[in-house]
Design a protein around this motif. Structure first.
Motif, PDB file in Angstrom:
ATOM      1  N   GLU A   1       1.010  -1.363  -0.001  1.00  0.00           N
ATOM      2  CA  GLU A   1      -0.214  -0.072   0.331  1.00  0.00           C
ATOM      3  C   GLU A   1       0.898   1.236  -0.068  1.00  0.00           C
ATOM      4  O   GLU A   1       1.005   2.160  -0.675  1.00  0.00           O
ATOM      5  CB  GLU A   1      -0.849   0.481   1.083  1.00  0.00           C
ATOM      6  CG  GLU A   1      -1.401   1.504   0.880  1.00  0.00           C
ATOM      7  CD  GLU A   1      -2.573   1.389   0.262  1.00  0.00           C
ATOM      8  OE1 GLU A   1      -3.246   2.652  -0.081  1.00  0.00           O
ATOM      9  OE2 GLU A   1      -3.439   0.324  -0.038  1.00  0.00           O
ATOM     10  N   GLU A   2       1.507   1.134   0.940  1.00  0.00           N
ATOM     11  CA  GLU A   2       3.075   2.251   1.055  1.00  0.00           C
ATOM     12  C   GLU A   2       3.867   2.652  -0.850  1.00  0.00           C
ATOM     13  O   GLU A   2       3.480   3.892  -0.424  1.00  0.00           O
ATOM     14  CB  GLU A   2       4.194   2.061   1.707  1.00  0.00           C
ATOM     15  CG  GLU A   2       2.890   2.548   3.485  1.00  0.00           C
ATOM     16  CD  GLU A   2       4.625   2.053   4.163  1.00  0.00           C
ATOM     17  OE1 GLU A   2       5.807   1.240   3.866  1.00  0.00           O
ATOM     18  OE2 GLU A   2       3.938   2.093   5.192  1.00  0.00           O
ATOM     19  N   LEU A   3       3.898   1.114  -1.066  1.00  0.00           N
ATOM     20  CA  LEU A   3       4.800   1.530  -2.600  1.00  0.00           C
ATOM     21  C   LEU A   3       3.652   1.859  -3.554  1.00  0.00           C
ATOM     22  O   LEU A   3       4.338   2.798  -4.597  1.00  0.00           O
ATOM     23  CB  LEU A   3       5.122   0.018  -2.900  1.00  0.00           C
ATOM     24  CG  LEU A   3       5.975  -0.404  -1.935  1.00  0.00           C
ATOM     25  CD1 LEU A   3       6.783  -1.644  -2.623  1.00  0.00           C
ATOM     26  CD2 LEU A   3       7.613   0.825  -2.180  1.00  0.00           C
ATOM     27  N   ARG A   4       2.230   1.967  -3.213  1.00  0.00           N
ATOM     28  CA  ARG A   4       1.085   1.953  -4.609  1.00  0.00           C
ATOM     29  C   ARG A   4       1.159   3.630  -4.204  1.00  0.00           C
ATOM     30  O   ARG A   4       0.786   4.628  -4.863  1.00  0.00           O
ATOM     31  CB  ARG A   4      -0.129   1.412  -3.822  1.00  0.00           C
ATOM     32  CG  ARG A   4      -1.297   1.864  -5.654  1.00  0.00           C
ATOM     33  CD  ARG A   4      -2.485   1.589  -4.262  1.00  0.00           C
ATOM     34  NE  ARG A   4      -2.753   2.075  -3.739  1.00  0.00           N
ATOM     35  CZ  ARG A   4      -3.011   3.692  -3.767  1.00  0.00           C
ATOM     36  NH1 ARG A   4      -3.580   3.694  -4.990  1.00  0.00           N
ATOM     37  NH2 ARG A   4      -3.487   4.243  -2.256  1.00  0.00           N
ATOM     38  N   GLU A   5       0.837   4.352  -3.146  1.00  0.00           N
ATOM     39  CA  GLU A   5       0.363   5.543  -2.908  1.00  0.00           C
ATOM     40  C   GLU A   5       2.398   6.362  -3.031  1.00  0.00           C
ATOM     41  O   GLU A   5       1.763   7.250  -3.793  1.00  0.00           O
ATOM     42  CB  GLU A   5       0.571   5.765  -1.129  1.00  0.00           C
ATOM     43  CG  GLU A   5      -0.792   5.412  -0.558  1.00  0.00           C
ATOM     44  CD  GLU A   5      -1.058   5.478   0.914  1.00  0.00           C
ATOM     45  OE1 GLU A   5       0.115   6.137   1.288  1.00  0.00           O
ATOM     46  OE2 GLU A   5      -1.874   5.252   1.420  1.00  0.00           O
ATOM     47  N   ARG A   6       3.912   5.798  -2.847  1.00  0.00           N
ATOM     48  CA  ARG A   6       4.251   6.662  -3.413  1.00  0.00           C
ATOM     49  C   ARG A   6       4.319   6.739  -5.000  1.00  0.00           C
ATOM     50  O   ARG A   6       5.043   7.564  -5.157  1.00  0.00           O
ATOM     51  CB  ARG A   6       5.481   6.404  -3.218  1.00  0.00           C
ATOM     52  CG  ARG A   6       5.658   6.193  -1.227  1.00  0.00           C
ATOM     53  CD  ARG A   6       6.707   5.424  -0.755  1.00  0.00           C
ATOM     54  NE  ARG A   6       7.139   5.494   0.650  1.00  0.00           N
ATOM     55  CZ  ARG A   6       8.284   5.403   1.424  1.00  0.00           C
ATOM     56  NH1 ARG A   6       9.088   4.272   0.761  1.00  0.00           N
ATOM     57  NH2 ARG A   6       8.126   5.151   3.056  1.00  0.00           N
ATOM     58  N   ASN A   7       3.840   5.207  -5.083  1.00  0.00           N
ATOM     59  CA  ASN A   7       3.897   5.670  -6.366  1.00  0.00           C
ATOM     60  C   ASN A   7       3.066   6.283  -7.814  1.00  0.00           C
ATOM     61  O   ASN A   7       3.162   7.120  -8.631  1.00  0.00           O
ATOM     62  CB  ASN A   7       3.780   4.247  -7.654  1.00  0.00           C
ATOM     63  CG  ASN A   7       4.178   4.174  -9.307  1.00  0.00           C
ATOM     64  OD1 ASN A   7       4.608   3.791  -9.663  1.00  0.00           O
ATOM     65  ND2 ASN A   7       2.337   2.992  -9.179  1.00  0.00           N
TER      66      ASN A   7
END
Length: 407
Positions: free
Chosen positions: A172-178
């Motif tokens: 989820e963090e990676l999705r938000e950062r992406n």
């Protein structure tokens, strides 16, 4: 009755319990299967998976009882976690000073108890896998070993769920950062295109107005500024296309003729070199994401033209239907790709370090975008090449709602 004392490291133990995020969660089949098996192996009416919270005993799985928590100060498990031996057994609670007049004994007839501590990797007891019976009894060595083995599996389940939760959080963090990166790239790219266009126009104006006053070196500098601006503009356009693939891949499918698609692509290429493009003879009706498919083929054919060192460029395009898929093949007589580079050509910013026909170096965005779009359209892409002879790139995409198949 003797109330169980708190362990000396209770604060750390509680932190370990809560790190699994299992308190107050619903029953789960994986744990219920274990308690049912424990009850069957030990031939008892009750089996539990427990977690000792600050003031209560939470029952993650409760086979044979209708409730899912009990007070900690009357809990057998609160005593069990204090024992150095992992297996804690009370053969007859009625004669054990710790449990005499315990409401579970006097009101629920909990006479026999056996509990295995559930130890986390850092040595903190989280709770127990335990069994109860309404009469005094003993467990055989096989039953004791089986109960310990099942407790080990409970801890494995705890750890697995903890890892999955961590992975979901990271995803989820990676999705938000992406998403943030995509938005940033979009904003910056759009904001840079106008200044670059101004630089190109200004270079042309300076060349037109003051060209007669400039020496050859100054003219070269102006031309260098213009060409660099074009290169950066192409780079930015590529980035925008790459980060907007999700949007492109979500476009509504259209119905169109295959021949019309290829003719539109050739027109967009605006080819100014000696180039022979052989299109498929068969024309058939297609239903697909036309915008995404057009971008894929446009990129691939453009590369076949740019990275071609032959006097006459030859490109063969094939397209066919098979089952639930549309298959495409684009072959050229270009420079070819070194074998050691084949596995990297679809990576973002992955370049071969070679110059195109105009002496420019690629930016490694186009093929990455192609790969991303093909994947979004539930397809696959493959490449074969012979250095100095040419390259063939094949890909397939799904028809609307088709099942995934290989080449």
């Amino acid at each position: 009755m003797i109330k169980p004392p708190f362990p000396s490291d209770e604060k750390e133990r509680l932190s370990a319990v809560r790190s699994y995020h299992l308190l107050d969660t619903l029953p789960e089949k994986d744990f219920d299967n274990i308690t049912a098996l424990a009850a069957s192996i030990c031939d008892v009416p009750i089996a539990l998976v427990t977690l000792l919270d600050a003031n209560r005993n939470f029952l993650k799985s409760h086979y044979g009882v209708p409730f899912n928590e009990s007070p900690r100060n009357t809990s057998f498990c609160a005593h069990a976690i204090l024992e150095e031996n992992d297996l804690f057994i009370v053969e007859d609670a009625r004669i054990d000073p710790r449990f005499q007049r315990n409401p579970f004994v006097t009101e629920m007839n909990a006479i026999f108890y056996a509990g295995v501590r559930l130890m986390d990797p850092h040595g903190y007891p989280l709770g127990t896998l335990c069994v109860f019976d309404s009469k005094p009894r003993e467990l055989s060595n096989k039953q004791k070993k089986a109960l310990s083995s099942l407790a080990y599996q409970v801890v494995n389940l705890f750890e697995s769920k903890k890892r999955n939760r961590t992975l979901m959080t990271v995803q989820e963090e990676l999705r938000e950062r992406n998403e943030e990166l995509k938005n940033f790239a979009g904003i910056v790219s759009h904001d840079m295109k106008m200044p670059l266009a101004n630089m190109i126009i200004t270079s042309d104006m300076l060349q037109a107005k003051y060209g007669g006053l400039l020496d050859e070196q100054a003219k070269k500098y102006l031309d260098y500024i213009k060409q660099s601006s074009f290169t950066l503009s192409e780079y930015i356009t590529g980035l925008l296309e790459h980060y907007e693939t999700d949007k492109t891949a979500s476009y509504v499918e259209e119905i169109f003729d295959s021949q019309d698609l290829f003719e539109e692509i050739i027109e967009l290429l605006n080819i100014s070199v000696d180039c022979e493009i052989n299109l498929p003879e068969e024309n058939f009706e297609m239903q697909a994401n036309k915008a995404a498919l057009e971008q894929i083929i446009l990129n691939l054919v453009s590369n076949s033209i740019k990275y071609n060192d032959k006097e006459k460029i030859k490109i063969d395009i094939e397209c066919r239907e098979k089952d639930d898929l549309y298959h495409f093949s684009i072959s050229d007589n270009g420079m070819g790709i070194p074998a050691e580079e084949m596995s990297h050509i679809f990576e973002l910013f992955g370049t071969l370090g070679i110059l195109d026909r105009e002496g420019k170096k690629g930016n490694g965005i186009g093929l990455s975008t192609v790969k991303k779009l093909v994947t979004k359209l539930q397809g696959e892409i493959a490449v074969s090449s012979t250095l100095g002879v040419g390259t063939t790139i094949e890909f397939y995409i799904q028809k609307n709602g088709g099942a995934n198949k290989a080449f």
